[in-house]
Scaffold this motif. Structure first.
Motif, PDB file in Angstrom:
ATOM      1  N   TYR A 148       0.854  -1.191   0.000  1.00  0.00           N
ATOM      2  CA  TYR A 148       0.000   0.000   0.000  1.00  0.00           C
ATOM      3  C   TYR A 148       0.893   1.245   0.000  1.00  0.00           C
ATOM      4  CZ  TYR A 148      -3.054  -3.651   1.919  1.00  0.00           C
ATOM      5  OH  TYR A 148      -3.736  -4.821   2.134  1.00  0.00           O
ATOM      6  N   MET A 149       0.302   2.393  -0.339  1.00  0.00           N
ATOM      7  CA  MET A 149       1.065   3.645  -0.328  1.00  0.00           C
ATOM      8  C   MET A 149       0.296   4.728   0.408  1.00  0.00           C
ATOM      9  SD  MET A 149       2.730   5.932  -3.418  1.00  0.00           S
ATOM     10  CE  MET A 149       4.025   4.719  -3.708  1.00  0.00           C
ATOM     11  N   SER A 150       1.016   5.437   1.295  1.00  0.00           N
ATOM     12  CA  SER A 150       0.401   6.505   2.076  1.00  0.00           C
ATOM     13  C   SER A 150       1.152   7.809   1.900  1.00  0.00           C
ATOM     14  CB  SER A 150       0.396   6.125   3.569  1.00  0.00           C
ATOM     15  OG  SER A 150      -0.033   7.217   4.353  1.00  0.00           O
ATOM     16  N   PHE A 151       0.420   8.927   1.927  1.00  0.00           N
ATOM     17  CA  PHE A 151       1.019  10.253   1.964  1.00  0.00           C
ATOM     18  C   PHE A 151       1.149  10.691   3.413  1.00  0.00           C
ATOM     19  CE2 PHE A 151      -0.613  11.925  -2.420  1.00  0.00           C
ATOM     20  CZ  PHE A 151       0.139  10.951  -3.049  1.00  0.00           C
ATOM     21  N   THR A 152       2.233  11.371   3.747  1.00  0.00           N
ATOM     22  CA  THR A 152       2.383  11.899   5.111  1.00  0.00           C
ATOM     23  C   THR A 152       1.885  13.333   5.207  1.00  0.00           C
ATOM     24  OG1 THR A 152       4.662  12.587   4.642  1.00  0.00           O
ATOM     25  CG2 THR A 152       4.348  10.397   5.602  1.00  0.00           C
ATOM     26  N   SER A 153       1.641  13.977   4.067  1.00  0.00           N
ATOM     27  CA  SER A 153       1.153  15.354   4.064  1.00  0.00           C
ATOM     28  C   SER A 153      -0.366  15.386   3.996  1.00  0.00           C
ATOM     29  CB  SER A 153       1.731  16.122   2.877  1.00  0.00           C
ATOM     30  OG  SER A 153       1.044  17.349   2.692  1.00  0.00           O
ATOM     31  N   ARG A 154      -0.990  15.896   5.052  1.00  0.00           N
ATOM     32  CA  ARG A 154      -2.451  15.992   5.050  1.00  0.00           C
ATOM     33  C   ARG A 154      -2.938  16.961   3.979  1.00  0.00           C
ATOM     34  NH1 ARG A 154      -1.630  14.502  10.360  1.00  0.00           N
ATOM     35  NH2 ARG A 154      -3.160  12.995  11.165  1.00  0.00           N
ATOM     36  N   THR A 155      -2.145  17.995   3.716  1.00  0.00           N
ATOM     37  CA  THR A 155      -2.524  18.963   2.681  1.00  0.00           C
ATOM     38  C   THR A 155      -2.642  18.270   1.331  1.00  0.00           C
ATOM     39  OG1 THR A 155      -1.415  20.773   3.840  1.00  0.00           O
ATOM     40  CG2 THR A 155      -1.878  21.090   1.508  1.00  0.00           C
ATOM     41  N   CYS A 156      -1.666  17.423   1.016  1.00  0.00           N
ATOM     42  CA  CYS A 156      -1.719  16.695  -0.253  1.00  0.00           C
ATOM     43  C   CYS A 156      -2.907  15.743  -0.288  1.00  0.00           C
ATOM     44  CB  CYS A 156      -0.418  15.914  -0.466  1.00  0.00           C
ATOM     45  SG  CYS A 156       1.003  16.960  -0.853  1.00  0.00           S
ATOM     46  N   ILE A 157      -3.167  15.067   0.815  1.00  0.00           N
ATOM     47  CA  ILE A 157      -4.278  14.123   0.879  1.00  0.00           C
ATOM     48  C   ILE A 157      -5.599  14.831   0.618  1.00  0.00           C
ATOM     49  CG2 ILE A 157      -5.590  12.599   2.403  1.00  0.00           C
ATOM     50  CD1 ILE A 157      -2.878  11.999   3.803  1.00  0.00           C
ATOM     51  N   ASN A 158      -5.759  15.982   1.224  1.00  0.00           N
ATOM     52  CA  ASN A 158      -7.019  16.710   1.100  1.00  0.00           C
ATOM     53  C   ASN A 158      -7.271  17.240  -0.307  1.00  0.00           C
ATOM     54  OD1 ASN A 158      -7.522  16.301   3.824  1.00  0.00           O
ATOM     55  ND2 ASN A 158      -6.607  18.242   4.443  1.00  0.00           N
ATOM     56  N   ARG A 159      -6.197  17.452  -1.074  1.00  0.00           N
ATOM     57  CA  ARG A 159      -6.341  18.041  -2.409  1.00  0.00           C
ATOM     58  C   ARG A 159      -6.188  17.059  -3.554  1.00  0.00           C
ATOM     59  NH1 ARG A 159      -2.469  23.365  -1.632  1.00  0.00           N
ATOM     60  NH2 ARG A 159      -3.687  24.405  -0.006  1.00  0.00           N
ATOM     61  N   VAL A 160      -5.596  15.897  -3.273  1.00  0.00           N
ATOM     62  CA  VAL A 160      -5.191  15.015  -4.356  1.00  0.00           C
ATOM     63  C   VAL A 160      -6.371  14.395  -5.094  1.00  0.00           C
ATOM     64  CG1 VAL A 160      -5.033  12.884  -3.000  1.00  0.00           C
ATOM     65  CG2 VAL A 160      -3.548  13.214  -4.988  1.00  0.00           C
ATOM     66  N   GLN A 161      -7.458  14.105  -4.412  1.00  0.00           N
ATOM     67  CA  GLN A 161      -8.575  13.457  -5.089  1.00  0.00           C
ATOM     68  C   GLN A 161      -9.169  14.361  -6.166  1.00  0.00           C
ATOM     69  OE1 GLN A 161     -11.660  11.921  -2.551  1.00  0.00           O
ATOM     70  NE2 GLN A 161     -12.628  10.793  -4.206  1.00  0.00           N
ATOM     71  N   ALA A 162      -9.298  15.649  -5.847  1.00  0.00           N
ATOM     72  CA  ALA A 162      -9.839  16.590  -6.825  1.00  0.00           C
ATOM     73  C   ALA A 162      -8.918  16.735  -8.031  1.00  0.00           C
ATOM     74  CB  ALA A 162     -10.052  17.954  -6.170  1.00  0.00           C
ATOM     75  N   ALA A 163      -7.604  16.617  -7.783  1.00  0.00           N
ATOM     76  CA  ALA A 163      -6.631  16.819  -8.865  1.00  0.00           C
ATOM     77  C   ALA A 163      -6.443  15.576  -9.723  1.00  0.00           C
ATOM     78  CB  ALA A 163      -5.294  17.250  -8.278  1.00  0.00           C
TER      79      ALA A 163
END
Length: 396
Positions: free
Chosen positions: A86-101
Protein backbone atom coordinates in the motif's frame (compact mmCIF):
# COMPACT_ATOMS: atom_id res chain seq x y z
CA UNK A 1 -67.13 -2.28 16.91
CA UNK A 2 -64.85 -1.80 19.92
CA UNK A 3 -62.88 -4.94 19.07
CA UNK A 4 -62.41 -3.73 15.51
CA UNK A 5 -61.26 -0.34 16.73
CA UNK A 6 -58.87 -1.95 19.23
CA UNK A 7 -57.31 -4.19 16.58
CA UNK A 8 -56.96 -1.29 14.17
CA UNK A 9 -55.32 0.85 16.84
CA UNK A 10 -52.91 -1.93 17.82
CA UNK A 11 -51.99 -2.52 14.18
CA UNK A 12 -51.37 1.18 13.64
CA UNK A 13 -49.22 1.35 16.77
CA UNK A 14 -47.15 -1.67 15.74
CA UNK A 15 -46.63 -0.28 12.25
CA UNK A 16 -45.63 3.09 13.64
CA UNK A 17 -43.23 1.43 16.07
CA UNK A 18 -41.71 -0.68 13.32
CA UNK A 19 -41.39 2.31 11.08
CA UNK A 20 -39.71 4.36 13.78
CA UNK A 21 -37.41 1.47 14.64
CA UNK A 22 -36.52 1.08 10.98
CA UNK A 23 -35.79 4.77 10.67
CA UNK A 24 -33.68 4.71 13.81
CA UNK A 25 -31.80 1.64 12.61
CA UNK A 26 -31.03 3.23 9.25
CA UNK A 27 -29.94 6.41 10.98
CA UNK A 28 -27.69 4.50 13.36
CA UNK A 29 -26.23 2.52 10.46
CA UNK A 30 -25.51 5.70 8.53
CA UNK A 31 -23.82 7.17 11.57
CA UNK A 32 -21.68 4.07 11.99
CA UNK A 33 -20.72 3.97 8.32
CA UNK A 34 -19.86 7.65 8.34
CA UNK A 35 -17.38 7.10 11.16
CA UNK A 36 -15.76 3.99 9.68
CA UNK A 37 -12.12 4.21 8.63
CA UNK A 38 -12.31 4.46 4.80
CA UNK A 39 -9.04 2.54 4.47
CA UNK A 40 -10.55 -0.52 6.21
CA UNK A 41 -12.48 -1.64 3.13
CA UNK A 42 -9.50 -1.13 0.81
CA UNK A 43 -7.22 -3.22 3.02
CA UNK A 44 -9.76 -5.97 3.70
CA UNK A 45 -10.39 -6.38 -0.03
CA UNK A 46 -6.70 -6.37 -0.93
CA UNK A 47 -5.38 -8.66 1.82
CA UNK A 48 -3.86 -11.85 0.43
CA UNK A 49 -0.80 -12.44 2.60
CA UNK A 50 0.32 -12.31 6.23
CA UNK A 51 2.79 -9.48 5.60
CA UNK A 52 1.98 -5.92 4.54
CA UNK A 53 4.27 -3.19 3.22
CA UNK A 54 3.32 0.47 3.58
CA UNK A 55 5.27 2.86 1.36
CA UNK A 56 5.30 6.36 2.86
CA UNK A 57 5.95 9.52 0.87
CA UNK A 58 5.28 13.20 1.47
CA UNK A 59 2.85 13.13 -1.44
CA UNK A 60 1.82 15.38 -4.29
CA UNK A 61 -1.33 16.65 -5.97
CA UNK A 62 0.42 16.79 -9.34
CA UNK A 63 -0.54 14.34 -12.06
CA UNK A 64 3.13 13.84 -12.98
CA UNK A 65 3.57 11.98 -9.69
CA UNK A 66 1.22 9.18 -10.73
CA UNK A 67 3.58 7.36 -13.09
CA UNK A 68 6.48 7.66 -10.62
CA UNK A 69 4.42 6.23 -7.77
CA UNK A 70 3.27 3.42 -10.07
CA UNK A 71 6.90 2.65 -10.93
CA UNK A 72 7.84 2.62 -7.25
CA UNK A 73 4.97 0.25 -6.44
CA UNK A 74 5.95 -2.08 -9.28
CA UNK A 75 9.59 -2.13 -8.17
CA UNK A 76 8.61 -3.24 -4.68
CA UNK A 77 6.08 -5.77 -5.99
CA UNK A 78 8.80 -7.43 -8.06
CA UNK A 79 11.15 -7.59 -5.07
CA UNK A 80 8.50 -8.68 -2.55
CA UNK A 81 5.90 -10.73 -4.47
CA UNK A 82 4.39 -12.36 -1.37
CA UNK A 83 3.57 -9.07 0.36
CA UNK A 84 0.49 -6.82 0.18
CA UNK A 85 1.70 -3.33 -0.72
CA UNK A 86 0.00 0.00 0.00
CA UNK A 87 1.07 3.65 -0.33
CA UNK A 88 0.40 6.50 2.08
CA UNK A 89 1.02 10.25 1.96
CA UNK A 90 2.38 11.90 5.11
CA UNK A 91 1.15 15.35 4.06
CA UNK A 92 -2.45 15.99 5.05
CA UNK A 93 -2.52 18.96 2.68
CA UNK A 94 -1.72 16.69 -0.25
CA UNK A 95 -4.28 14.12 0.88
CA UNK A 96 -7.02 16.71 1.10
CA UNK A 97 -6.34 18.04 -2.41
CA UNK A 98 -5.19 15.01 -4.36
CA UNK A 99 -8.58 13.46 -5.09
CA UNK A 100 -9.84 16.59 -6.83
CA UNK A 101 -6.63 16.82 -8.87
CA UNK A 102 -6.07 13.17 -9.83
CA UNK A 103 -9.31 11.38 -8.99
CA UNK A 104 -7.41 9.00 -6.69
CA UNK A 105 -8.55 8.71 -3.11
CA UNK A 106 -5.73 8.87 -0.58
CA UNK A 107 -6.05 8.12 3.11
CA UNK A 108 -4.30 9.67 6.07
CA UNK A 109 -1.37 7.80 7.54
CA UNK A 110 -3.10 6.87 10.80
CA UNK A 111 -6.05 5.48 8.81
CA UNK A 112 -3.72 3.24 6.80
CA UNK A 113 -1.89 2.09 9.92
CA UNK A 114 -5.08 1.26 11.85
CA UNK A 115 -6.63 -0.50 8.85
CA UNK A 116 -3.51 -2.60 8.32
CA UNK A 117 -3.21 -3.37 12.02
CA UNK A 118 -6.85 -4.43 12.27
CA UNK A 119 -6.66 -6.59 9.15
CA UNK A 120 -4.80 -9.38 10.93
CA UNK A 121 -1.34 -9.00 9.44
CA UNK A 122 1.41 -10.72 11.41
CA UNK A 123 4.16 -8.47 10.03
CA UNK A 124 4.17 -4.91 8.71
CA UNK A 125 7.09 -3.30 6.88
CA UNK A 126 7.21 0.48 6.50
CA UNK A 127 9.43 1.98 3.80
CA UNK A 128 10.17 5.69 3.66
CA UNK A 129 10.32 7.30 0.22
CA UNK A 130 11.78 10.50 1.66
CA UNK A 131 15.09 11.77 0.30
CA UNK A 132 16.81 12.97 3.48
CA UNK A 133 16.38 11.99 7.17
CA UNK A 134 14.64 15.27 7.98
CA UNK A 135 11.62 16.37 9.95
CA UNK A 136 9.04 14.43 7.91
CA UNK A 137 11.08 11.24 8.00
CA UNK A 138 11.80 11.39 11.73
CA UNK A 139 8.17 12.14 12.53
CA UNK A 140 7.08 9.16 10.46
CA UNK A 141 9.46 6.64 11.98
CA UNK A 142 9.65 7.83 15.60
CA UNK A 143 6.12 9.09 16.19
CA UNK A 144 3.68 7.49 13.76
CA UNK A 145 5.32 4.08 13.51
CA UNK A 146 7.17 3.56 16.77
CA UNK A 147 5.12 5.53 19.30
CA UNK A 148 1.62 4.96 17.93
CA UNK A 149 1.56 1.85 15.74
CA UNK A 150 4.13 -0.27 17.56
CA UNK A 151 3.77 0.77 21.20
CA UNK A 152 0.23 2.09 21.63
CA UNK A 153 -1.92 0.39 19.00
CA UNK A 154 -0.47 -2.95 17.87
CA UNK A 155 2.43 -4.05 20.10
CA UNK A 156 2.00 -7.70 19.02
CA UNK A 157 2.73 -7.04 15.33
CA UNK A 158 6.32 -7.34 14.09
CA UNK A 159 7.51 -4.23 12.27
CA UNK A 160 10.38 -3.50 9.89
CA UNK A 161 11.45 0.06 9.08
CA UNK A 162 13.22 0.94 5.81
CA UNK A 163 15.52 3.98 5.62
CA UNK A 164 15.25 7.12 3.50
CA UNK A 165 17.14 7.51 0.22
CA UNK A 166 20.32 9.21 1.51
CA UNK A 167 20.77 7.32 4.74
CA UNK A 168 24.29 6.06 4.14
CA UNK A 169 27.47 7.42 2.57
CA UNK A 170 27.20 4.73 -0.10
CA UNK A 171 23.76 6.10 -1.05
CA UNK A 172 25.21 9.54 -1.74
CA UNK A 173 27.79 8.03 -4.06
CA UNK A 174 25.19 5.95 -5.90
CA UNK A 175 22.85 8.90 -6.43
CA UNK A 176 25.76 11.05 -7.62
CA UNK A 177 26.78 8.31 -10.09
CA UNK A 178 23.29 8.17 -11.57
CA UNK A 179 22.87 11.92 -11.90
CA UNK A 180 26.35 12.51 -13.27
CA UNK A 181 25.83 9.84 -15.93
CA UNK A 182 22.59 11.51 -16.93
CA UNK A 183 24.11 15.01 -17.27
CA UNK A 184 27.65 13.99 -18.29
CA UNK A 185 27.44 15.28 -21.86
CA UNK A 186 26.24 18.70 -20.76
CA UNK A 187 28.69 18.93 -17.89
CA UNK A 188 31.58 18.34 -20.28
CA UNK A 189 31.10 21.92 -21.56
CA UNK A 190 32.17 24.61 -19.09
CA UNK A 191 29.59 26.95 -20.62
CA UNK A 192 26.90 24.71 -19.18
CA UNK A 193 25.65 24.59 -15.58
CA UNK A 194 23.28 22.06 -13.96
CA UNK A 195 21.23 23.23 -10.96
CA UNK A 196 19.32 20.77 -8.76
CA UNK A 197 16.67 21.95 -6.29
CA UNK A 198 16.08 19.91 -3.13
CA UNK A 199 13.40 20.55 -0.54
CA UNK A 200 15.37 20.92 2.67
CA UNK A 201 14.33 21.53 6.26
CA UNK A 202 13.74 25.12 7.39
CA UNK A 203 15.06 24.22 10.85
CA UNK A 204 18.84 24.51 10.64
CA UNK A 205 19.24 22.13 13.56
CA UNK A 206 18.48 19.22 11.26
CA UNK A 207 21.83 17.89 10.11
CA UNK A 208 19.90 16.16 7.34
CA UNK A 209 20.36 19.28 5.20
CA UNK A 210 24.05 18.42 5.02
CA UNK A 211 23.10 15.57 2.73
CA UNK A 212 22.56 18.05 -0.11
CA UNK A 213 26.05 19.47 0.32
CA UNK A 214 27.46 15.94 0.31
CA UNK A 215 25.68 15.13 -2.95
CA UNK A 216 27.01 18.33 -4.53
CA UNK A 217 30.53 17.47 -3.41
CA UNK A 218 30.24 13.97 -4.87
CA UNK A 219 28.90 15.35 -8.16
CA UNK A 220 31.57 18.00 -8.47
CA UNK A 221 34.24 15.38 -7.84
CA UNK A 222 33.05 13.71 -11.05
CA UNK A 223 32.48 16.84 -13.16
CA UNK A 224 35.77 18.19 -14.50
CA UNK A 225 34.48 21.78 -14.46
CA UNK A 226 32.61 21.39 -11.14
CA UNK A 227 29.63 22.95 -12.89
CA UNK A 228 26.79 21.23 -11.02
CA UNK A 229 25.18 22.61 -7.87
CA UNK A 230 22.54 21.53 -5.36
CA UNK A 231 20.35 24.07 -3.55
CA UNK A 232 17.06 23.94 -1.68
CA UNK A 233 13.74 25.68 -1.56
CA UNK A 234 13.46 25.60 2.21
CA UNK A 235 16.90 25.65 3.89
CA UNK A 236 18.54 29.00 4.60
CA UNK A 237 22.16 28.35 3.67
CA UNK A 238 21.25 26.73 0.35
CA UNK A 239 18.47 28.95 -0.99
CA UNK A 240 18.89 30.75 -4.30
CA UNK A 241 19.23 34.07 -2.49
CA UNK A 242 20.42 34.57 1.13
CA UNK A 243 17.91 33.60 3.80
CA UNK A 244 18.05 36.99 5.49
CA UNK A 245 16.98 38.68 2.28
CA UNK A 246 14.40 36.06 1.36
CA UNK A 247 12.67 36.49 4.72
CA UNK A 248 13.02 40.28 4.89
CA UNK A 249 12.72 41.66 1.37
CA UNK A 250 12.43 45.19 2.77
CA UNK A 251 16.07 44.89 3.93
CA UNK A 252 17.39 43.92 0.52
CA UNK A 253 21.08 43.83 -0.15
CA UNK A 254 21.91 45.60 -3.38
CA UNK A 255 25.66 45.07 -3.34
CA UNK A 256 25.91 41.63 -4.91
CA UNK A 257 29.60 41.35 -4.07
CA UNK A 258 28.67 41.73 -0.42
CA UNK A 259 26.15 38.95 -0.86
CA UNK A 260 28.77 36.67 -2.35
CA UNK A 261 31.28 37.37 0.39
CA UNK A 262 28.83 37.01 3.28
CA UNK A 263 26.69 34.19 1.85
CA UNK A 264 28.99 32.03 -0.30
CA UNK A 265 26.78 28.93 -0.16
CA UNK A 266 23.59 30.35 -1.63
CA UNK A 267 23.01 29.33 -5.25
CA UNK A 268 23.38 32.86 -6.57
CA UNK A 269 26.82 33.23 -5.00
CA UNK A 270 28.01 29.86 -6.23
CA UNK A 271 27.01 30.24 -9.85
CA UNK A 272 28.30 33.83 -10.07
CA UNK A 273 31.61 32.73 -8.55
CA UNK A 274 31.73 29.91 -11.09
CA UNK A 275 31.28 32.39 -13.93
CA UNK A 276 33.99 34.67 -12.54
CA UNK A 277 36.44 31.80 -12.04
CA UNK A 278 35.92 30.66 -15.63
CA UNK A 279 35.84 34.08 -17.27
CA UNK A 280 32.21 33.69 -18.33
CA UNK A 281 29.34 36.11 -18.64
CA UNK A 282 25.88 34.74 -17.65
CA UNK A 283 24.61 35.46 -21.16
CA UNK A 284 27.07 32.89 -22.51
CA UNK A 285 26.05 30.13 -20.07
CA UNK A 286 23.32 27.56 -20.62
CA UNK A 287 21.62 26.37 -17.44
CA UNK A 288 19.76 23.08 -16.94
CA UNK A 289 17.44 22.93 -13.92
CA UNK A 290 15.84 19.89 -12.28
CA UNK A 291 14.28 18.93 -8.93
CA UNK A 292 16.34 16.97 -6.42
CA UNK A 293 13.10 15.55 -5.05
CA UNK A 294 11.33 12.22 -5.35
CA UNK A 295 8.69 13.56 -7.78
CA UNK A 296 8.07 16.65 -9.90
CA UNK A 297 5.36 18.36 -7.88
CA UNK A 298 4.48 21.87 -6.81
CA UNK A 299 8.06 22.94 -6.00
CA UNK A 300 9.37 21.68 -9.33
CA UNK A 301 6.61 23.34 -11.32
CA UNK A 302 6.41 26.66 -9.54
CA UNK A 303 9.45 27.33 -7.32
CA UNK A 304 11.88 25.90 -9.86
CA UNK A 305 10.34 26.48 -13.29
CA UNK A 306 7.79 29.20 -12.50
CA UNK A 307 5.14 27.63 -14.71
CA UNK A 308 2.38 29.79 -13.29
CA UNK A 309 4.34 32.85 -14.39
CA UNK A 310 4.85 31.33 -17.83
CA UNK A 311 1.14 30.67 -18.17
CA UNK A 312 0.35 34.23 -17.17
CA UNK A 313 2.97 35.65 -19.52
CA UNK A 314 4.98 37.38 -16.76
CA UNK A 315 7.72 39.76 -17.89
CA UNK A 316 11.04 38.43 -16.60
CA UNK A 317 12.51 41.93 -16.83
CA UNK A 318 10.33 42.95 -13.90
CA UNK A 319 11.62 40.16 -11.66
CA UNK A 320 13.49 41.27 -8.55
CA UNK A 321 16.31 38.86 -7.81
CA UNK A 322 16.29 39.19 -4.05
CA UNK A 323 12.72 38.27 -3.21
CA UNK A 324 11.13 34.88 -2.70
CA UNK A 325 8.27 35.65 -5.08
CA UNK A 326 10.00 34.35 -8.18
CA UNK A 327 11.16 30.98 -9.43
CA UNK A 328 14.76 29.97 -10.04
CA UNK A 329 14.11 30.08 -13.78
CA UNK A 330 12.86 33.67 -13.63
CA UNK A 331 15.78 34.83 -11.51
CA UNK A 332 18.32 33.07 -13.73
CA UNK A 333 16.88 34.66 -16.84
CA UNK A 334 16.80 38.04 -15.12
CA UNK A 335 20.55 37.71 -14.47
CA UNK A 336 21.07 36.81 -18.12
CA UNK A 337 21.53 33.01 -18.06
CA UNK A 338 20.01 30.87 -20.81
CA UNK A 339 17.66 28.42 -19.08
CA UNK A 340 17.32 25.41 -21.37
CA UNK A 341 13.84 24.11 -22.15
CA UNK A 342 14.76 21.65 -24.91
CA UNK A 343 16.24 18.98 -22.62
CA UNK A 344 13.93 18.53 -19.62
CA UNK A 345 11.00 20.84 -19.04
CA UNK A 346 7.25 21.10 -18.88
CA UNK A 347 5.53 21.76 -22.25
CA UNK A 348 5.05 25.52 -22.40
CA UNK A 349 1.60 25.13 -23.95
CA UNK A 350 0.60 23.17 -20.83
CA UNK A 351 2.11 25.65 -18.38
CA UNK A 352 -1.31 26.71 -17.14
CA UNK A 353 -2.61 23.18 -16.55
CA UNK A 354 -4.03 22.80 -13.07
CA UNK A 355 -1.89 20.37 -11.05
CA UNK A 356 0.26 19.42 -14.02
CA UNK A 357 -0.35 16.82 -16.70
CA UNK A 358 -0.34 13.05 -16.55
CA UNK A 359 1.73 12.54 -19.71
CA UNK A 360 4.25 14.60 -21.64
CA UNK A 361 6.04 16.41 -18.82
CA UNK A 362 9.81 16.25 -19.24
CA UNK A 363 10.79 17.38 -15.73
CA UNK A 364 12.85 14.50 -14.35
CA UNK A 365 12.81 13.90 -10.58
CA UNK A 366 14.77 11.35 -8.54
CA UNK A 367 11.96 8.80 -8.66
CA UNK A 368 12.14 8.90 -12.46
CA UNK A 369 15.47 7.02 -12.38
CA UNK A 370 15.11 3.20 -12.00
CA UNK A 371 18.61 3.07 -10.46
CA UNK A 372 17.63 5.55 -7.75
CA UNK A 373 14.34 3.80 -6.99
CA UNK A 374 16.35 0.64 -6.44
CA UNK A 375 18.16 2.31 -3.54
CA UNK A 376 14.89 2.51 -1.60
CA UNK A 377 14.21 -1.13 -2.44
CA UNK A 378 17.74 -2.03 -1.35
CA UNK A 379 17.26 -0.40 2.04
CA UNK A 380 14.22 -2.52 2.81
CA UNK A 381 15.78 -5.70 1.41
CA UNK A 382 18.84 -5.25 3.62
CA UNK A 383 16.68 -4.93 6.73
CA UNK A 384 14.55 -7.86 5.60
CA UNK A 385 17.53 -10.14 5.07
CA UNK A 386 19.01 -9.05 8.39
CA UNK A 387 15.76 -10.13 10.08
CA UNK A 388 15.52 -6.74 11.77
CA UNK A 389 11.85 -7.11 12.74
CA UNK A 390 10.76 -5.76 16.12
CA UNK A 391 7.51 -5.05 17.94
CA UNK A 392 6.12 -2.76 20.60
CA UNK A 393 6.72 -5.28 23.35
CA UNK A 394 10.45 -4.63 22.93
CA UNK A 395 9.87 -1.07 24.20
CA UNK A 396 7.52 -1.85 27.08
Amino acid sequence: MKKHYFKSSMMATLMATALCTGIASCSDKDDVESTLNPAERTVSQAKKHDTALLLCTFGSTYKESLSVYDDVMNDFKKEFPDVDIYMSFTSRTCINRVQAATGIERYELDQWLKAIGNAGYKRVAVQSLHVIPGEEYLSLMNTDIKKYFMIQWFPHIDVLRGANLLSEEEDTKMVADVLYSHYAERLSDKNHIVLLMGHGNPDENYSANQKYAEVQKALQAKAAHKNIFVGTVDYGDMLFWPKEVEENPADRLTDVRTVRSQYPNCIYSQIMQYCEDNGLQPAHVKVYIAPFMSIAGDHAHNDLWGLKALAEGADVNKVELNTNEYSWRERLEKIGFQVQEDFESHPIKEAGADHGIADGCGIRALGSYPEIRRIWVKHLREQWDANAWENGKDYQ
